[in-house]
Design an enzyme around this catalytic site. Structure first.
Site, PDB file in Angstrom:
ATOM      1  N   THR A   1     -91.942 -34.683   4.693  1.00  7.85           N
ATOM      2  CA  THR A   1     -92.476 -35.814   5.444  1.00  7.85           C
ATOM      3  C   THR A   1     -93.984 -35.912   5.242  1.00  7.85           C
ATOM      4  O   THR A   1     -94.575 -35.104   4.524  1.00  7.85           O
ATOM      5  CB  THR A   1     -92.112 -35.668   6.943  1.00  7.85           C
ATOM      6  OG1 THR A   1     -92.436 -36.884   7.626  1.00  7.85           O
ATOM      7  CG2 THR A   1     -92.887 -34.540   7.609  1.00  7.85           C
ATOM      8  N   ASN A   2     -94.595 -36.908   5.867  1.00  3.90           N
ATOM      9  CA  ASN A   2     -96.048 -37.079   5.852  1.00  3.90           C
ATOM     10  C   ASN A   2     -96.570 -36.863   7.259  1.00  3.90           C
ATOM     11  O   ASN A   2     -95.862 -37.130   8.215  1.00  3.90           O
ATOM     12  CB  ASN A   2     -96.407 -38.517   5.456  1.00  3.90           C
ATOM     13  CG  ASN A   2     -96.227 -38.779   3.983  1.00  3.90           C
ATOM     14  OD1 ASN A   2     -95.646 -37.992   3.256  1.00  3.90           O
ATOM     15  ND2 ASN A   2     -96.756 -39.900   3.548  1.00  3.90           N
ATOM     16  N   ARG A   3     -97.801 -36.480   7.368  1.00  6.17           N
ATOM     17  CA  ARG A   3     -98.415 -36.366   8.693  1.00  6.17           C
ATOM     18  C   ARG A   3     -98.681 -37.758   9.236  1.00  6.17           C
ATOM     19  O   ARG A   3     -99.338 -38.560   8.580  1.00  6.17           O
ATOM     20  CB  ARG A   3     -99.776 -35.705   8.570  1.00  6.17           C
ATOM     21  CG  ARG A   3     -99.773 -34.239   8.639  1.00  6.17           C
ATOM     22  CD  ARG A   3    -101.231 -33.796   8.745  1.00  6.17           C
ATOM     23  NE  ARG A   3    -101.390 -32.457   8.244  1.00  6.17           N
ATOM     24  CZ  ARG A   3    -101.164 -31.375   8.980  1.00  6.17           C
ATOM     25  NH1 ARG A   3    -100.746 -31.497  10.228  1.00  6.17           N
ATOM     26  NH2 ARG A   3    -101.344 -30.187   8.475  1.00  6.17           N
TER      27      ARG A   3
ATOM     28  N   VAL B   1     -95.649 -43.668   4.543  1.00  6.05           N
ATOM     29  CA  VAL B   1     -94.367 -43.621   3.841  1.00  6.05           C
ATOM     30  C   VAL B   1     -94.403 -42.489   2.812  1.00  6.05           C
ATOM     31  O   VAL B   1     -95.393 -42.338   2.096  1.00  6.05           O
ATOM     32  CB  VAL B   1     -94.106 -44.964   3.125  1.00  6.05           C
ATOM     33  CG1 VAL B   1     -92.739 -44.966   2.460  1.00  6.05           C
ATOM     34  CG2 VAL B   1     -94.244 -46.136   4.092  1.00  6.05           C
TER      35      VAL B   1
END
Ligand code: CTP
Length: 401
Positions: free
Chosen positions: A212-214, A279
């Site tokens: 995931t991304n922060r 995203v």
């Protein structure tokens, strides 16, 4: 401005209740129709008789008064009004409101309310600062309830001072006037559809793992809330976040970039798109059906494929919204990288922020951004994420005309 406005005042049981008598008098002087409900404990501080004499209306207090329920009823009482003003909002009353407790007429009316609500907290400074009260205040704000105060100063308890005093009656009246002034302003984005993405996407590796991304979603959610305040119909497509839904916004929950892509295009047409989501650029090329086991020989190799670029696709599609805004989270060469994205993604604006670890942008409540567009770069001061959102929506509304 207050002429003919119907205001329901809910008086809580606090020492500052006497000041609310002055608020009633001043609202009446300005032409408002004021009705009042006293909580049970408010009657320890002011009498229904005094309140009734000032408001010129019958004062309500008991939930199960058969004559009252027949005459008017708690539902009607809270519906038939333009504004509900809760003053003083004690710690206890705020706690009941935050939890939807309807244990007497005052709280039942608040729960049944359709009108906007403003609360004026008043309590000892330690009670205001207590994490429980702060939690309740945050919850009430998230529910769309507005606040006037509390103010800072001396407490009723001798020798104590701090934040927790009821705002002065004239400040409360000014706050009420400001509320009606704002409510009556023509809304800048009335009739517009605004599409916002927010939060991260998560891309599964196997049934238990993902990349995931922060992203806390705070900035994207703030933009959605600001657009709703500006009168727009708002669709918020959000990845998994732990913050509440903004008031007045319709939320579509997604997990992966591809789900976000689908949800964004399903929500078109829109007049404005603000793509604030972080995203994932890539996803694992294969998702294992079963949990990948730890085996001798070390971790499994992972390979990735690119996700669709939602912003770039939207920026170049035939259904392109009139205004498309992207975000650029950068750790180096912020402006140069953002300028490249402006062109590549077909956006009208890029909101660039420096997310290097020392800045505290991730998860924080403040943001320092630059706005890139065809007409150059604007550097904004460090602002609360809500203020960044309001300014951004103001700028877009102006451009849209
Ligand atoms: N974005 C998007 N879909 C993607 C990737 C990004 O819609 N698959 C959007 C983001 O919501 C943001 C903007 O594009 O508005 C910029 O995202 P960012 O990740 O910073 O840019 P990238 O194009 O991914 O470039 P890089 O990762 O090289 O910085």
């Amino acid at each position: 401005m207050l002429a003919g406005k119907r205001i329901l005042i809910i008086i809580g049981g606090g020492i500052a209740a006497y000041k609310v008598l002055d608020v009633i008098r001043r609202l009446k002087e300005r032409g408002a129709e004021v009705r009042a409900i006293l909580t049970r404990s408010a009657k320890e501080f002011v009498t229904p008789m005094t309140v009734g004499a000032l408001s010129g209306e019958k004062v309500f207090s008991e939930l199960f008064d058969p004559t009252e329920e027949q005459d008017i009823g708690h539902i009607v009482l809270s519906r038939d009004t333009d504004l509900i003003l809760v003053a003083p909002a004690t710690a206890n009353l705020m706690a009941r409101m935050a939890n939807g407790i309807a244990d007497e007429l005052a709280t039942a009316s608040l729960l049944a309310a359709a009108a906007p609500i403003i609360i004026c907290p008043a309590m000892n400074q330690r009670m205001w600062a207590h994490p429980a009260t702060q939690r309740n205040a945050a919850r009430l704000a998230a529910d769309g309830i507005r606040f006037i105060g509390p103010a800072e100063g001396r407490m009723a308890e001798r020798g104590e001072a701090g934040v927790g005093r009821l705002s002065e009656p004239m400040e409360i009246v000014a706050g009420v006037e400001a509320f009606f002034a704002e409510a009556e302003q023509p809304k800048a984005l009335a009739g517009r559809h605004v599409l916002v993405t927010s939060g991260p996407t998560i891309e599964p590796i196997d049934p238990v793992r993902f990349i995931t991304n922060r992203s806390s979603g705070k900035q994207g959610h703030a933009v959605a809330a600001a657009a709703a305040r500006a009168g727009a119909r708002v669709t918020l497509v959000s990845g998994p976040v732990s913050i509440p839904d903004p008031p007045g916004v319709s939320v579509v929950r997604v997990e992966t970039a591809r789900e976000m892509f689908e949800a964004v295009f399903a929500a078109l047409p829109a007049d404005i798109a603000v793509m604030a989501a972080a995203v994932s650029d890539w996803r694992p090329s294969e998702v294992a059906g079963e949990k990948i086991k730890k085996v001798a020989g070390g971790p499994p190799p992972l390979s990735f494929i690119e996700n669709p670029d939602i912003l770039a696709t939207l920026g170049h599609t035939a259904q392109r919204p009139a205004i498309v805004v992207g975000f650029a989270a950068e750790t180096t060469n912020v402006e140069a990288n953002a300028a490249r994205k402006l062109a590549a993604k077909g956006a009208d604006y890029i909101v660039a922020n420096d997310v290097s670890p020392q800045g505290g942008v991730f998860g924080g409540d403040r943001n320092s951004v630059r706005i890139l567009s065809a007409s150059g770069v604007e550097v904004w001061p460090t602002l609360a994420k809500d203020e960044v959102a309001d300014r951004l929506i103001g700028m877009i509304a102006e451009r849209l005309g």
